[in-house]
Design a protein around this motif. Structure first.
Motif, PDB file in Angstrom:
ATOM      1  N   THR A  17       7.744 -10.686 -29.405  1.00 50.36           N
ATOM      2  CA  THR A  17       7.480 -10.285 -28.020  1.00 50.36           C
ATOM      3  C   THR A  17       8.527 -10.813 -27.046  1.00 50.36           C
ATOM      4  OG1 THR A  17       6.050 -12.222 -27.662  1.00 50.36           O
ATOM      5  CG2 THR A  17       4.998 -10.185 -28.447  1.00 50.36           C
ATOM      6  N   GLY A  18       9.135 -11.962 -27.382  1.00 50.77           N
ATOM      7  CA  GLY A  18      10.182 -12.525 -26.533  1.00 50.77           C
ATOM      8  C   GLY A  18       9.691 -13.407 -25.415  1.00 50.77           C
ATOM      9  N   ASN A  19       8.361 -13.640 -25.324  1.00 48.59           N
ATOM     10  CA  ASN A  19       7.873 -14.549 -24.283  1.00 48.59           C
ATOM     11  C   ASN A  19       6.504 -15.093 -24.669  1.00 48.59           C
ATOM     12  OD1 ASN A  19       5.632 -12.913 -22.713  1.00 48.59           O
ATOM     13  ND2 ASN A  19       7.351 -11.491 -23.051  1.00 48.59           N
ATOM     14  N   LEU A  20       6.135 -16.211 -24.080  1.00 48.71           N
ATOM     15  CA  LEU A  20       4.888 -16.902 -24.414  1.00 48.71           C
ATOM     16  C   LEU A  20       3.653 -16.132 -23.945  1.00 48.71           C
ATOM     17  CD1 LEU A  20       5.837 -20.615 -23.563  1.00 48.71           C
ATOM     18  CD2 LEU A  20       5.690 -19.560 -25.823  1.00 48.71           C
ATOM     19  N   SER A  21       3.744 -15.538 -22.744  1.00 50.49           N
ATOM     20  CA  SER A  21       2.572 -14.865 -22.175  1.00 50.49           C
ATOM     21  C   SER A  21       2.119 -13.692 -23.034  1.00 50.49           C
ATOM     22  CB  SER A  21       2.877 -14.384 -20.756  1.00 50.49           C
ATOM     23  OG  SER A  21       3.125 -15.486 -19.904  1.00 50.49           O
ATOM     24  N   SER A  22       3.056 -12.862 -23.435  1.00 49.42           N
ATOM     25  CA  SER A  22       2.690 -11.700 -24.271  1.00 49.42           C
ATOM     26  C   SER A  22       2.129 -12.150 -25.611  1.00 49.42           C
ATOM     27  CB  SER A  22       3.917 -10.814 -24.481  1.00 49.42           C
ATOM     28  OG  SER A  22       4.379 -10.294 -23.258  1.00 49.42           O
ATOM     29  N   PHE A  50      14.470 -21.521 -31.017  1.00 46.48           N
ATOM     30  CA  PHE A  50      14.989 -20.657 -29.961  1.00 46.48           C
ATOM     31  C   PHE A  50      16.152 -21.354 -29.259  1.00 46.48           C
ATOM     32  CE2 PHE A  50      10.553 -19.553 -30.526  1.00 46.48           C
ATOM     33  CZ  PHE A  50      10.581 -18.156 -30.593  1.00 46.48           C
ATOM     34  N   GLU A  51      17.117 -20.578 -28.797  1.00 48.05           N
ATOM     35  CA  GLU A  51      18.293 -21.157 -28.150  1.00 48.05           C
ATOM     36  C   GLU A  51      18.000 -21.651 -26.737  1.00 48.05           C
ATOM     37  OE1 GLU A  51      21.706 -18.662 -28.342  1.00 48.05           O
ATOM     38  OE2 GLU A  51      21.948 -18.910 -30.509  1.00 48.05           O
ATOM     39  N   THR A  52      17.012 -21.032 -26.073  1.00 50.03           N
ATOM     40  CA  THR A  52      16.646 -21.452 -24.713  1.00 50.03           C
ATOM     41  C   THR A  52      15.133 -21.508 -24.594  1.00 50.03           C
ATOM     42  OG1 THR A  52      16.510 -19.213 -23.799  1.00 50.03           O
ATOM     43  CG2 THR A  52      18.691 -20.259 -23.839  1.00 50.03           C
ATOM     44  N   ASP A  53      14.661 -22.066 -23.516  1.00 46.61           N
ATOM     45  CA  ASP A  53      13.225 -22.133 -23.275  1.00 46.61           C
ATOM     46  C   ASP A  53      12.613 -20.775 -22.980  1.00 46.61           C
ATOM     47  OD1 ASP A  53      13.208 -24.841 -23.663  1.00 46.61           O
ATOM     48  OD2 ASP A  53      13.369 -25.363 -21.532  1.00 46.61           O
ATOM     49  N   ARG A  54      13.422 -19.757 -22.689  1.00 46.69           N
ATOM     50  CA  ARG A  54      12.923 -18.418 -22.375  1.00 46.69           C
ATOM     51  C   ARG A  54      12.428 -17.704 -23.637  1.00 46.69           C
ATOM     52  NH1 ARG A  54      14.186 -16.152 -17.577  1.00 46.69           N
ATOM     53  NH2 ARG A  54      14.254 -14.093 -18.553  1.00 46.69           N
ATOM     54  N   LYS A  55      12.737 -18.249 -24.820  1.00 42.29           N
ATOM     55  CA  LYS A  55      12.267 -17.718 -26.104  1.00 42.29           C
ATOM     56  C   LYS A  55      12.744 -16.299 -26.374  1.00 42.29           C
ATOM     57  CE  LYS A  55       9.748 -21.469 -26.101  1.00 42.29           C
ATOM     58  NZ  LYS A  55      10.284 -22.689 -26.748  1.00 42.29           N
ATOM     59  N   SER A  56      13.879 -15.956 -25.813  1.00 42.49           N
ATOM     60  CA  SER A  56      14.378 -14.589 -25.970  1.00 42.49           C
ATOM     61  C   SER A  56      15.419 -14.451 -27.070  1.00 42.49           C
ATOM     62  CB  SER A  56      14.976 -14.085 -24.651  1.00 42.49           C
ATOM     63  OG  SER A  56      16.035 -14.932 -24.230  1.00 42.49           O
ATOM     64  N   LYS A  57      15.990 -15.578 -27.520  1.00 39.48           N
ATOM     65  CA  LYS A  57      17.022 -15.501 -28.551  1.00 39.48           C
ATOM     66  C   LYS A  57      16.798 -16.605 -29.582  1.00 39.48           C
ATOM     67  CE  LYS A  57      21.993 -15.127 -29.335  1.00 39.48           C
ATOM     68  NZ  LYS A  57      23.342 -15.134 -28.722  1.00 39.48           N
ATOM     69  N   GLY A  62      15.951 -20.120 -36.604  1.00 41.47           N
ATOM     70  CA  GLY A  62      14.856 -19.269 -36.163  1.00 41.47           C
ATOM     71  C   GLY A  62      14.867 -17.910 -36.841  1.00 41.47           C
ATOM     72  N   GLU A  63      16.064 -17.318 -37.003  1.00 39.39           N
ATOM     73  CA  GLU A  63      16.168 -16.021 -37.666  1.00 39.39           C
ATOM     74  C   GLU A  63      15.717 -16.112 -39.130  1.00 39.39           C
ATOM     75  OE1 GLU A  63      20.189 -14.857 -37.097  1.00 39.39           O
ATOM     76  OE2 GLU A  63      19.900 -14.220 -35.019  1.00 39.39           O
ATOM     77  N   PHE A  64      16.113 -17.224 -39.772  1.00 37.64           N
ATOM     78  CA  PHE A  64      15.715 -17.400 -41.176  1.00 37.64           C
ATOM     79  C   PHE A  64      14.198 -17.604 -41.272  1.00 37.64           C
ATOM     80  CE2 PHE A  64      14.723 -20.212 -44.751  1.00 37.64           C
ATOM     81  CZ  PHE A  64      15.222 -19.475 -45.812  1.00 37.64           C
TER      82      PHE A  64
END
Length: 301
Positions: A17-22, A50-57, A62-64
């Motif tokens: 989802t790319g974010n905590l709320s979703s 995750f690379e940042t706290d935004r959890k988008s990347k 993480g990919e593994f």
């Protein structure tokens, strides 16, 4: 703290989802609870996912982890669903063997009702004599047997579900059919007896004497009925078995002062608990037998 399946599910949902709320909405948890679970997973791994706290990347780790987690979650969810389906009789297999008189009268209605509610259950039905039913159960080739253990020793759990009287089965043109009374053993002695495994189990002197002089033995019910239809002789069978005859030329007659009955039983290996699907099928069969007995008593009034 060990890595748990809930941690992997939480991480995979956030990654998709790319974010905590979703992710929180999907999993039915608060964003803070999701964040805490991700932190616990990263502490176990010793590296960020995750690379940042935004959890988008995702990081390389993480990919593994996402690749491995999605594979394991899919397997886990499939396994859990299969367990639930089995427990709730939505999947599975039931192997059933029954004597022909039950297979042709009770089972069609019972299995129709069962499959209306549980269409995805695979059912294997075999009809055979009682000795064969017991033998197949001892070899673990069936889950439920419906037969008579009279004359057969068995270590299995049994429960009587039906009882019917023995009588004479003969051709409608037989002189026995023209007698305006119940038959006697003397009447039978004037006719050729076709012996069978059920009639040979009757332990009374008159019947034993008849079988001692029987020159013909037929074990298969279909073949036995064909012999009767062609007026080869008469035989002694339970009343329900007479219902398997498709010819109006084959009839059932009572014997005077003869109260020998055959008990039909559910036979199971008590050491091997039945599956939910098997238990429900067994209950359905018993309900159909009770209805059959009620209807039969009504017809006799």
């Amino acid at each position: 703290m060990a890595i748990k399946i809930e941690m992997l599910r939480c991480f995979a949902t956030v990654a998709r989802t790319g974010n905590l709320s979703s992710a929180a909405d999907i999993l039915g948890r608060t964003p803070s609870a999701i964040s805490m679970m991700l932190k616990q997973l990263e502490e176990n791994l010793g590296e960020p996912l995750f690379e940042t706290d935004r959890k988008s990347k995702l990081t390389t780790l993480g990919e593994f982890v996402l690749e491995q987690a999605e594979r394991e979650l899919s397997q886990f969810d499939t396994t859990i669903q299969e367990i639930l389906d089995f427990a709730k009789a939505r999947s599975g297999r039931v192997r059933l063997a029954a004597v022909p008189s039950i297979a042709s009268t009770i089972l069609p209605d019972a299995i129709f009702q069962y499959l209306e509610k549980y269409p995805d259950i695979f059912i294997e039905v075999r009809d055979m004599d009682s000795a064969s039913v017991i033998r197949e159960l001892s070899r673990n080739r069936i889950d439920i047997g419906i037969a008579s253990t009279q004359g057969h020793s068995t270590p299995f759990y049994t429960e009587t579900i039906l009882s019917d009287a023995f009588g004479v089965i003969c051709h409608a043109n037989s002189s026995l059919a023209r007698l305006d009374r119940s038959l006697t053993w003397q009447d039978l002695s004037q006719h050729r007896l076709i012996a069978n495994s059920l009639s040979k189990s009757i332990d009374i002197p008159e019947c034993i004497d008849l079988h001692a002089n029987a020159g013909l033995v037929v074990q298969n019910i279909t073949s036995l009925m064909a012999m009767i239809k062609n007026q080869v002789g008469i035989t002694i069978l339970p009343e329900m078995t007479a219902k398997t005859a498709t010819s109006p030329d084959v009839i059932f007659l009572e014997i005077a002062d003869f109260n020998i009955r055959r008990n039909i039983e559910i036979i199971k290996n008590s050491e091997a608990p039945s599956s939910p699907a098997a238990r429900i099928l067994e209950d359905t069969i018993i309900q159909c037998i009770r209805k059959y007995e009620t209807d039969r008593r009504g017809d006799m009034r």
